[in-house]
Design an enzyme around this catalytic site. Sequence first.
Site, PDB file in Angstrom:
ATOM      1  N   TYR A  49       0.829  -1.322  -0.086  1.00 30.43           N
ATOM      2  CA  TYR A  49      -0.178   0.248   0.155  1.00 30.43           C
ATOM      3  C   TYR A  49       0.990   1.276  -0.031  1.00 30.43           C
ATOM      4  O   TYR A  49       0.281   2.190  -0.222  1.00 30.43           O
ATOM      5  CB  TYR A  49      -0.914  -0.078   1.038  1.00 30.43           C
ATOM      6  CG  TYR A  49      -1.864  -1.143   1.414  1.00 30.43           C
ATOM      7  CD1 TYR A  49      -2.058  -2.130   0.264  1.00 30.43           C
ATOM      8  CD2 TYR A  49      -2.813  -1.255   2.493  1.00 30.43           C
ATOM      9  CE1 TYR A  49      -3.043  -3.074   0.239  1.00 30.43           C
ATOM     10  CE2 TYR A  49      -3.625  -2.285   2.602  1.00 30.43           C
ATOM     11  CZ  TYR A  49      -3.823  -3.127   1.561  1.00 30.43           C
ATOM     12  OH  TYR A  49      -4.692  -4.132   1.659  1.00 30.43           O
ATOM     13  N   LYS A 229     -12.773   0.412   4.584  1.00 30.01           N
ATOM     14  CA  LYS A 229     -11.647   1.641   4.287  1.00 30.01           C
ATOM     15  C   LYS A 229     -12.804   3.097   4.145  1.00 30.01           C
ATOM     16  O   LYS A 229     -13.639   2.833   3.318  1.00 30.01           O
ATOM     17  CB  LYS A 229     -10.889   1.174   3.156  1.00 30.01           C
ATOM     18  CG  LYS A 229     -10.175   2.639   2.711  1.00 30.01           C
ATOM     19  CD  LYS A 229     -10.995   3.259   1.614  1.00 30.01           C
ATOM     20  CE  LYS A 229     -10.207   4.573   0.925  1.00 30.01           C
ATOM     21  NZ  LYS A 229     -10.745   5.097   0.131  1.00 30.01           N
ATOM     22  N   SER A 230     -12.110   3.998   4.505  1.00 25.60           N
ATOM     23  CA  SER A 230     -12.544   5.104   4.068  1.00 25.60           C
ATOM     24  C   SER A 230     -11.788   6.271   4.169  1.00 25.60           C
ATOM     25  O   SER A 230     -10.924   6.353   4.990  1.00 25.60           O
ATOM     26  CB  SER A 230     -14.145   5.764   4.672  1.00 25.60           C
ATOM     27  OG  SER A 230     -14.415   6.917   4.213  1.00 25.60           O
TER      28      SER A 230
HETATM   29  N1  LIG Z   1      -5.871  -8.560   1.663  1.00 28.71           N
HETATM   30  C1  LIG Z   1      -6.016  -8.079   0.549  1.00 28.71           C
HETATM   31  O1  LIG Z   1      -5.692  -8.556  -0.700  1.00 28.71           O
HETATM   32  C2  LIG Z   1      -6.988  -6.893   0.542  1.00 28.71           C
HETATM   33  C3  LIG Z   1      -7.249  -6.141   1.494  1.00 28.71           C
HETATM   34  N2  LIG Z   1      -7.931  -5.025   1.385  1.00 28.71           N
HETATM   35  C4  LIG Z   1      -7.961  -4.235   2.880  1.00 28.71           C
HETATM   36  O2  LIG Z   1      -9.494  -4.138   3.146  1.00 28.71           O
HETATM   37  C5  LIG Z   1      -9.683  -2.631   3.195  1.00 28.71           C
HETATM   38  C6  LIG Z   1     -11.155  -2.565   2.950  1.00 28.71           C
HETATM   39  O3  LIG Z   1     -11.624  -2.957   1.495  1.00 28.71           O
HETATM   40  P1  LIG Z   1     -11.614  -1.995   0.408  1.00 28.71           P
HETATM   41  O4  LIG Z   1     -11.249  -2.774  -0.885  1.00 28.71           O
HETATM   42  O5  LIG Z   1     -10.942  -0.815   0.557  1.00 28.71           O
HETATM   43  O6  LIG Z   1     -13.207  -1.915   0.252  1.00 28.71           O
HETATM   44  P2  LIG Z   1     -14.447  -1.445   1.163  1.00 28.71           P
HETATM   45  O7  LIG Z   1     -15.300  -2.266   1.094  1.00 28.71           O
HETATM   46  O8  LIG Z   1     -13.931  -1.028   2.639  1.00 28.71           O
HETATM   47  O9  LIG Z   1     -15.017  -0.080   0.593  1.00 28.71           O
HETATM   48  C7  LIG Z   1     -14.316   1.027   0.343  1.00 28.71           C
HETATM   49  C8  LIG Z   1     -14.868   1.957  -0.492  1.00 28.71           C
HETATM   50  O10 LIG Z   1     -16.127   2.191   0.020  1.00 28.71           O
HETATM   51  C9  LIG Z   1     -16.344   3.698   0.049  1.00 28.71           C
HETATM   52  N3  LIG Z   1     -17.163   3.843   1.228  1.00 28.71           N
HETATM   53  C10 LIG Z   1     -16.541   3.768   2.761  1.00 28.71           C
HETATM   54  N4  LIG Z   1     -17.447   3.722   3.841  1.00 28.71           N
HETATM   55  C11 LIG Z   1     -18.665   4.030   3.034  1.00 28.71           C
HETATM   56  C12 LIG Z   1     -19.881   4.365   3.311  1.00 28.71           C
HETATM   57  N5  LIG Z   1     -20.442   4.367   4.734  1.00 28.71           N
HETATM   58  N6  LIG Z   1     -20.880   4.528   2.453  1.00 28.71           N
HETATM   59  C13 LIG Z   1     -20.745   4.456   1.090  1.00 28.71           C
HETATM   60  N7  LIG Z   1     -19.489   4.219   0.759  1.00 28.71           N
HETATM   61  C14 LIG Z   1     -18.310   3.988   1.538  1.00 28.71           C
HETATM   62  C15 LIG Z   1     -15.184   4.284   0.071  1.00 28.71           C
HETATM   63  O11 LIG Z   1     -15.057   5.584  -0.332  1.00 28.71           O
HETATM   64  P3  LIG Z   1     -14.487   6.967   0.436  1.00 28.71           P
HETATM   65  O12 LIG Z   1     -13.198   6.497   0.971  1.00 28.71           O
HETATM   66  O13 LIG Z   1     -14.855   7.899  -0.331  1.00 28.71           O
HETATM   67  O14 LIG Z   1     -15.440   6.921   1.897  1.00 28.71           O
HETATM   68  C16 LIG Z   1     -14.214   3.101  -0.803  1.00 28.71           C
HETATM   69  O15 LIG Z   1     -14.343   3.726  -2.047  1.00 28.71           O
HETATM   70  C17 LIG Z   1      -8.739  -2.091   2.352  1.00 28.71           C
HETATM   71  O16 LIG Z   1      -8.636  -0.704   2.589  1.00 28.71           O
HETATM   72  C18 LIG Z   1      -7.433  -3.071   2.909  1.00 28.71           C
HETATM   73  O17 LIG Z   1      -6.944  -2.568   4.033  1.00 28.71           O
HETATM   74  C19 LIG Z   1      -8.797  -4.635   0.584  1.00 28.71           C
HETATM   75  C20 LIG Z   1      -8.499  -5.350  -0.784  1.00 28.71           C
HETATM   76  C21 LIG Z   1      -7.495  -6.671  -0.983  1.00 28.71           C
HETATM   77  O1  LIG Z   2      -5.735  -4.040  -1.351  1.00 25.83           O
HETATM   78  C1  LIG Z   2      -5.206  -5.002  -1.441  1.00 25.83           C
HETATM   79  O2  LIG Z   2      -4.622  -5.551  -0.320  1.00 25.83           O
HETATM   80  C2  LIG Z   2      -4.994  -5.696  -2.798  1.00 25.83           C
HETATM   81  O3  LIG Z   2      -4.482  -6.621  -2.972  1.00 25.83           O
HETATM   82  C3  LIG Z   2      -5.437  -4.984  -3.937  1.00 25.83           C
HETATM   83  O4  LIG Z   2      -4.361  -4.329  -4.518  1.00 25.83           O
HETATM   84  C4  LIG Z   2      -6.153  -5.777  -4.834  1.00 25.83           C
HETATM   85  O5  LIG Z   2      -5.247  -6.570  -5.204  1.00 25.83           O
HETATM   86  C5  LIG Z   2      -6.741  -4.908  -5.875  1.00 25.83           C
HETATM   87  O6  LIG Z   2      -7.545  -3.882  -5.577  1.00 25.83           O
HETATM   88  C6  LIG Z   2      -6.541  -5.539  -7.168  1.00 25.83           C
HETATM   89  O7  LIG Z   2      -7.370  -4.539  -7.997  1.00 25.83           O
END
Ligand SMILES: NC(=O)C1=CN([C@@H]2O[C@H](COP(=O)(O)OP(=O)(O)OC[C@H]3O[C@@H](n4cnc5c(N)ncnc54)[C@H](OP(=O)(O)O)[C@@H]3O)[C@@H](O)[C@H]2O)C=CC1
Ligand SMILES: O=C(O)C(=O)[C@@H](O)[C@H](O)C(=O)CO
Length: 274
Positions: A49, A229-230
Amino acid sequence: MGPTISLDNGLTVPRLGFGTFELDGEDAYRSTRTALEVGYRHVDTAQGYDNEEEVGRAIADSEVDRGDVWLTTKIKPSNAKPEDVRASSEQSLRKLGVEQVDLILLHWPAEHVAPLEATLEAMTALVDDGLTRSIGVSNFPSRLLARAYELSPGIITDQVEHHPYLGVDAIERVLEEHGGFLTAYSPLARGNVSDDATLTEIGEAHGVSAAQVTLRWMLQKPDTVAIPKSGNPDRIRTNFAVFDFELDDDELQRIGELERQERLIDPEGGPDWD
Ligand SMILES: NC(=O)C1=CN([C@@H]2O[C@H](COP(=O)(O)OP(=O)(O)OC[C@H]3O[C@@H](n4cnc5c(N)ncnc54)[C@H](OP(=O)(O)O)[C@@H]3O)[C@@H](O)[C@H]2O)C=CC1
Ligand SMILES: O=C(O)C(=O)[C@@H](O)[C@H](O)C(=O)CO
């Protein structure tokens, strides 16, 4: 802090954490500070990240003691060779400005880089040497997770995509068998839950948003951690305001019926999912 999971090894994990993917630079710093101010005590970052420095600085500058925050980072798949596991974890600790993290995950299966056994052995040595209090995996389908447990019984979690549109029953079964817990990433389906008529209607009955209903549903499941995440201060706060209402059995069933095996994160070359 909200509800926690107590593990057999004595560790206590806050069930609602703060995700930091796509939060860069000062955004990562500001948002993590806000998250800690409104009550989150669990922060999820990763080598990939590129925000470990800002996340670490936010924790250090906050009013919250380091010992009261569960801090997770993840090893990039390209760092899965034993020597890179160690060197990259040391670098993560330096960037985060901490002597120890609470959890280090292998971010994605990486057998194209190193045998799983060697990676897990090197990760276990990180616990033995005090760099992390625990280890786990991420994006491991159920069969690979079962194999990982055979090699390394100390794994505490598998962090995988999970939200109302994507169930992970087979993974949950393996975790339960081994005393581990599920960490749900993208719990809000990357914001898509906000457009959902069922979740919105259930939310109206409780005076909360569809996102809050979704996070509450996660907390009413057994042994599940969610890490929304937000980058928006209001949403950071409301996503954590999910402890003072309860979904009834009928509402839980309606949310369960939204499941449609919709996977949002499926990069090329990724695992063969269950
Ligand atoms: N291990 C892995 O491979 C992965 C791990 N992760 C982890 O999981 C976390 C969360 O997953 P992520 O993919 O970010 O997705 P989320 O499901 O947490 O959604 C995040 C998105 O939703 C929006 N959002 C947040 N709160 C609200 C709300 N109350 N109402 C409407 N929209 C909202 C955010 O926008 P805004 O910021 O504008 O609020 C952002 O665009 C990541 O940040 C990371 O730490 C994620 C993906 C892969
Ligand atoms: O958020 C994470 O931890 C991921 O691994 C992301 O990079 C994920 O792989 C992704 O968003 C791919 O589009």
